[in-house]
Scaffold this active site. Structure first.
Site, PDB file in Angstrom:
ATOM      1  N   TYR A  32     -30.062  27.880  21.525  1.00 10.78           N
ATOM      2  CA  TYR A  32     -28.819  28.575  21.185  1.00 10.78           C
ATOM      3  C   TYR A  32     -29.027  30.064  21.345  1.00 10.78           C
ATOM      4  CZ  TYR A  32     -24.763  29.825  18.286  1.00 10.78           C
ATOM      5  OH  TYR A  32     -23.581  30.341  17.812  1.00 10.78           O
TER       6      TYR A  32
ATOM      7  N   ARG B 172      -1.682   8.028 -10.742  1.00 10.33           N
ATOM      8  CA  ARG B 172      -2.737   8.082 -11.764  1.00 10.33           C
ATOM      9  C   ARG B 172      -4.093   8.483 -11.175  1.00 10.33           C
ATOM     10  NH1 ARG B 172      -1.022   2.222 -13.990  1.00 10.33           N
ATOM     11  NH2 ARG B 172      -0.162   2.141 -11.870  1.00 10.33           N
TER      12      ARG B 172
ATOM     13  N   ALA C 102       0.831  -1.214   0.000  1.00  9.18           N
ATOM     14  CA  ALA C 102       0.000   0.000   0.000  1.00  9.18           C
ATOM     15  C   ALA C 102       0.856   1.252   0.000  1.00  9.18           C
ATOM     16  CB  ALA C 102      -0.911  -0.014   1.229  1.00  9.18           C
ATOM     17  N   ALA C 103       2.107   1.142  -0.501  1.00  5.12           N
ATOM     18  CA  ALA C 103       3.030   2.271  -0.385  1.00  5.12           C
ATOM     19  C   ALA C 103       3.044   3.170  -1.610  1.00  5.12           C
ATOM     20  CB  ALA C 103       4.441   1.764  -0.111  1.00  5.12           C
TER      21      ALA C 103
HETATM   22  C1  UD1 Z   1       1.162  -4.449 -10.741  1.00  5.50           C
HETATM   23  C2  UD1 Z   1       1.987  -5.645 -11.240  1.00  5.50           C
HETATM   24  C3  UD1 Z   1       1.359  -6.168 -12.523  1.00  5.50           C
HETATM   25  C4  UD1 Z   1      -0.093  -6.548 -12.278  1.00  5.50           C
HETATM   26  C5  UD1 Z   1      -0.872  -5.372 -11.673  1.00  5.50           C
HETATM   27  C6  UD1 Z   1      -2.226  -5.866 -11.202  1.00  5.50           C
HETATM   28  C7  UD1 Z   1       4.338  -5.377 -10.628  1.00  5.50           C
HETATM   29  C8  UD1 Z   1       5.681  -4.913 -11.063  1.00  5.50           C
HETATM   30  N1  UD1 Z   1       3.343  -5.225 -11.510  1.00  5.50           N
HETATM   31  O1  UD1 Z   1       1.269  -3.397 -11.683  1.00  5.50           O
HETATM   32  O2  UD1 Z   1       2.050  -7.308 -12.990  1.00  5.50           O
HETATM   33  O3  UD1 Z   1      -0.696  -6.948 -13.492  1.00  5.50           O
HETATM   34  O4  UD1 Z   1      -0.179  -4.859 -10.515  1.00  5.50           O
HETATM   35  O5  UD1 Z   1      -3.026  -4.816 -10.702  1.00  5.50           O
HETATM   36  O6  UD1 Z   1       4.194  -5.865  -9.527  1.00  5.50           O
HETATM   37  N2  UD1 Z   1       3.385  -0.536  -4.320  1.00  5.50           N
HETATM   38  C9  UD1 Z   1       4.197  -0.388  -3.219  1.00  5.50           C
HETATM   39  N3  UD1 Z   1       5.469   0.062  -3.381  1.00  5.50           N
HETATM   40  C10 UD1 Z   1       6.005   0.345  -4.596  1.00  5.50           C
HETATM   41  C11 UD1 Z   1       5.162   0.175  -5.743  1.00  5.50           C
HETATM   42  C12 UD1 Z   1       3.878  -0.254  -5.574  1.00  5.50           C
HETATM   43  O7  UD1 Z   1       3.761  -0.622  -2.095  1.00  5.50           O
HETATM   44  O8  UD1 Z   1       7.173   0.746  -4.661  1.00  5.50           O
HETATM   45  C13 UD1 Z   1       2.008  -0.998  -4.137  1.00  5.50           C
HETATM   46  C14 UD1 Z   1       0.975   0.015  -4.580  1.00  5.50           C
HETATM   47  O9  UD1 Z   1       0.589   0.830  -3.499  1.00  5.50           O
HETATM   48  C15 UD1 Z   1      -0.180  -0.853  -5.041  1.00  5.50           C
HETATM   49  C16 UD1 Z   1       0.502  -2.118  -5.532  1.00  5.50           C
HETATM   50  O10 UD1 Z   1       1.795  -2.130  -4.953  1.00  5.50           O
HETATM   51  O11 UD1 Z   1      -1.051  -1.182  -3.998  1.00  5.50           O
HETATM   52  C17 UD1 Z   1       0.611  -2.195  -7.035  1.00  5.50           C
HETATM   53  O12 UD1 Z   1       1.354  -1.092  -7.526  1.00  5.50           O
HETATM   54  P1  UD1 Z   1       1.008  -0.424  -8.918  1.00  5.50           P
HETATM   55  O13 UD1 Z   1       1.992   0.665  -9.155  1.00  5.50           O
HETATM   56  O14 UD1 Z   1      -0.420  -0.093  -8.998  1.00  5.50           O
HETATM   57  O15 UD1 Z   1       1.353  -1.652  -9.913  1.00  5.50           O
HETATM   58  P2  UD1 Z   1       0.787  -1.864 -11.361  1.00  5.50           P
HETATM   59  O16 UD1 Z   1       1.537  -0.997 -12.306  1.00  5.50           O
HETATM   60  O17 UD1 Z   1      -0.667  -1.788 -11.380  1.00  5.50           O
HETATM   61 CA    CA Z   2      -2.251  -1.272  -9.775  1.00  7.05          CA
END
Ligand code: UD1
Ligand code: CA
Length: 462
Positions: free
Chosen positions: A387, A15, A9-10
């Site tokens: 009041y 977007r 959740a970081a």
């Molecule tokens: C990610 C997956 C992708 C998958 C998709 C599904 C990777 C590299 N890609 O892409 O294969 O199809 O989810 O929805 O894993 N987060 C962190 N720290 C970070 C980056 C992200 O905690 O440094 C958390 C975000 O808060 C989020 C989740 O990881 O809850 C997914 O991150 P997001 O950037 O949305 O990944 P996608 O590009 O959607």
């Molecule tokens: Ca995502």
């Protein structure tokens, strides 16, 4: 076999174009992170670690100690996020389920099926996948000639041929804890986004001769990742449909389901009937056999059994006792309570007040900061002046009192048990039990006034 969960959740959630951390955006009235936590809580997990980063202070507040947390100071990718969670799980050995805070519609049944598959197949890692019409943006599942999972390739890094694969990574993966540690130590940021991808762990394990498995879920809606507000609205629609369906299957009649909004977590008793356009929000509970007519709004309201709420009534953070009737067009708010079998009629407002059982307040009245006893009658248009422009003051109306129509109660004031106030009185002094308080100038009646007035007008015109 023990189970631990890591919820990522970081991420900044760029977007979403928002000041609010992405996991705190709401679906069906509940932050996405809460949906995921509630689901994970249904699993038999020993540990649950939420990885925080962007907006972590607000996230901590929202979590309010419900889960262990760890910090990912810079968002260097989903793999890096898992590396940050490792210290919290050093003493843990078993299966590790990694899931995302931005996949709010996932169900415990699906997560359990994934864990079961992983254990049956004795895999090092098992990915939850699905097939979608448009896989743009998702990681693709690359399988070898035998159909076994070989690796996951991110959209940005995929070849044209890989981009045409419609089986995608939902982001939800179960790992054997040792296999996860091994793979994490080998991740490299050698990719389009310069991040440590958790998804690379699959290819790394397979290259080491470990087995990767997959469970393909049939319902892509359940695993949709929310990256922007269009997807948020889509998740909202799906979540609302699910809630309405569940509520109806539990024995509640929704006269017009599409116009009825029910937040996640709202409880409604069987044989309750809900009219068109109602909103049941927040921590609302409704008992059995209630009749909630059109366009009623309940916001964190506690409604007893057999309550009748007529059209356009609004109840906010307040309770209504069994068999009470309220509305149409009435507002109860500010932690008020309306007792059993009370009758509150049209255009009434009750604010920070307690109304005991069996009291009637039928026509356009206002009770603010009032304590009203049992069996009181509050006449049409009677109000509290609680009041004075600076402070709010209490009004007490003891049991069995009769408040005449259009009484103005200037607080602080008490009307004693079974006392009366005469219609139209402005009551600023306490009324003893059993007394009548009347505050009116005597009526003057001028005979033939209308005829004399008519003649005067005629004279003036000629
Ligand atoms: C990610 C997956 C992708 C998958 C998709 C599904 C990777 C590299 N890609 O892409 O294969 O199809 O989810 O929805 O894993 N987060 C962190 N720290 C970070 C980056 C992200 O905690 O440094 C958390 C975000 O808060 C989020 C989740 O990881 O809850 C997914 O991150 P997001 O950037 O949305 O990944 P996608 O590009 O959607
Ligand atoms: Ca995502």
């Amino acid at each position: 076999m023990a189970l631990a969960c890591i919820i990522l959740a970081a991420g900044a959630g760029t977007r979403m174009k928002s000041d609010l951390p992405k996991p705190l955006h709401e679906v069906a009235g509940v932050p996405m992170i809460d949906h995921v936590l509630r689901t994970v809580e249904q699993m038999d997990a020993e540990r649950c670690v939420v990885v925080l980063g962007a907006g972590s202070e607000r996230m901590q507040q929202a979590l309010a100690g419900r889960a262990e947390t760890c910090e990912q100071p810079r968002q260097l990718g989903t793999g890096h996020a898992c590396i940050c969670a490792k210290p919290a799980l050093t003493d843990f050995s078993g299966d590790v389920l990694v899931t995302y805070a931005d996949v709010p519609l996932i169900t415990a049944d699906t997560l359990q099926a994934l864990v079961d598959r992983h254990r049956q197949e004795k895999a090092a890692a098992t990915v939850l996948t699905t097939e979608v019409e448009d896989p743009t943006g998702y990681g693709r599942i690359v399988r070898d000639a035998s159909g076994a999972v070989a690796e996951i390739v991110e959209d940005a890094d995929a070849t044209d041929q890989q981009r045409s694969i419609r089986e995608i990574n939902t982001g939800i993966i179960v790992f054997d804890s040792e296999a996860l540690s091994e793979a994490l130590s080998e991740l490299s940021p050698d990719n389009e986004q310069g991040e440590l991808y958790l998804t690379d762990a699959i290819g790394i394990l397979v290259a080491r001769g470990r087995r990767a498995s997959a469970l393909k879920t049939a319902d892509p809606c359940e695993v949709m990742g929310i990256n922007n507000r269009v997807q948020l609205a889509e998740a909202e629609r799906i979540a609302r449909d699910r809630i309405r369906e569940q509520v109806m299957l539990n024995g509640v009649t929704l006269i017009d389901p599409p116009s009825t909004f029910i937040d996640a977590g709202v409880q409604i008793g069987r044989d309750t009937i809900i009219g068109p356009g109602c909103h049941l929000l927040g921590a609302t509970t409704v008992g059995e056999r209630c009749e909630i007519r059109g366009h009623v709004i309940l916001r964190s309201a506690t409604i007893g059994e057999e309550v009748l709420l007529r059209d356009h009534t609004v109840i906010e953070e307040s309770a209504v006792g069994d068999g009470a009737q309220i509305g149409p067009f009435s507002l109860v708010r500010g932690n008020s309570s309306v007792g059993a079998k009370c009758k509150v009629g049209s255009s009434a407002e009750i604010n920070r007040s307690r109304i005991a059982a069996g009291t009637k307040m039928q026509h356009f009245s206002y009770m603010g900061d009032a304590t009203v006893g049992e069996g009181v009658n509050i006449g049409a248009g009677a109000i509290t002046c609680n009041y004075d422009g600076i402070d709010k003051h209490p009004t007490t109306i003891e049991r069995g009192a009769f408040i005449g129509s259009d009484t103005i109660l200037i607080a602080p004031v008490t009307v004693g048990e079974s006392a009366y106030t005469a219609a139209g009185s402005v009551i600023s002094k306490d009324v003893p039990p059993g007394a009548l308080a009347i505050e009116r100038t005597g009526q003057r009646t001028i005979d033939d006034w209308a005829e004399r007035m008519r003649r005067r007008r005629e004279r003036e015109q000629h």
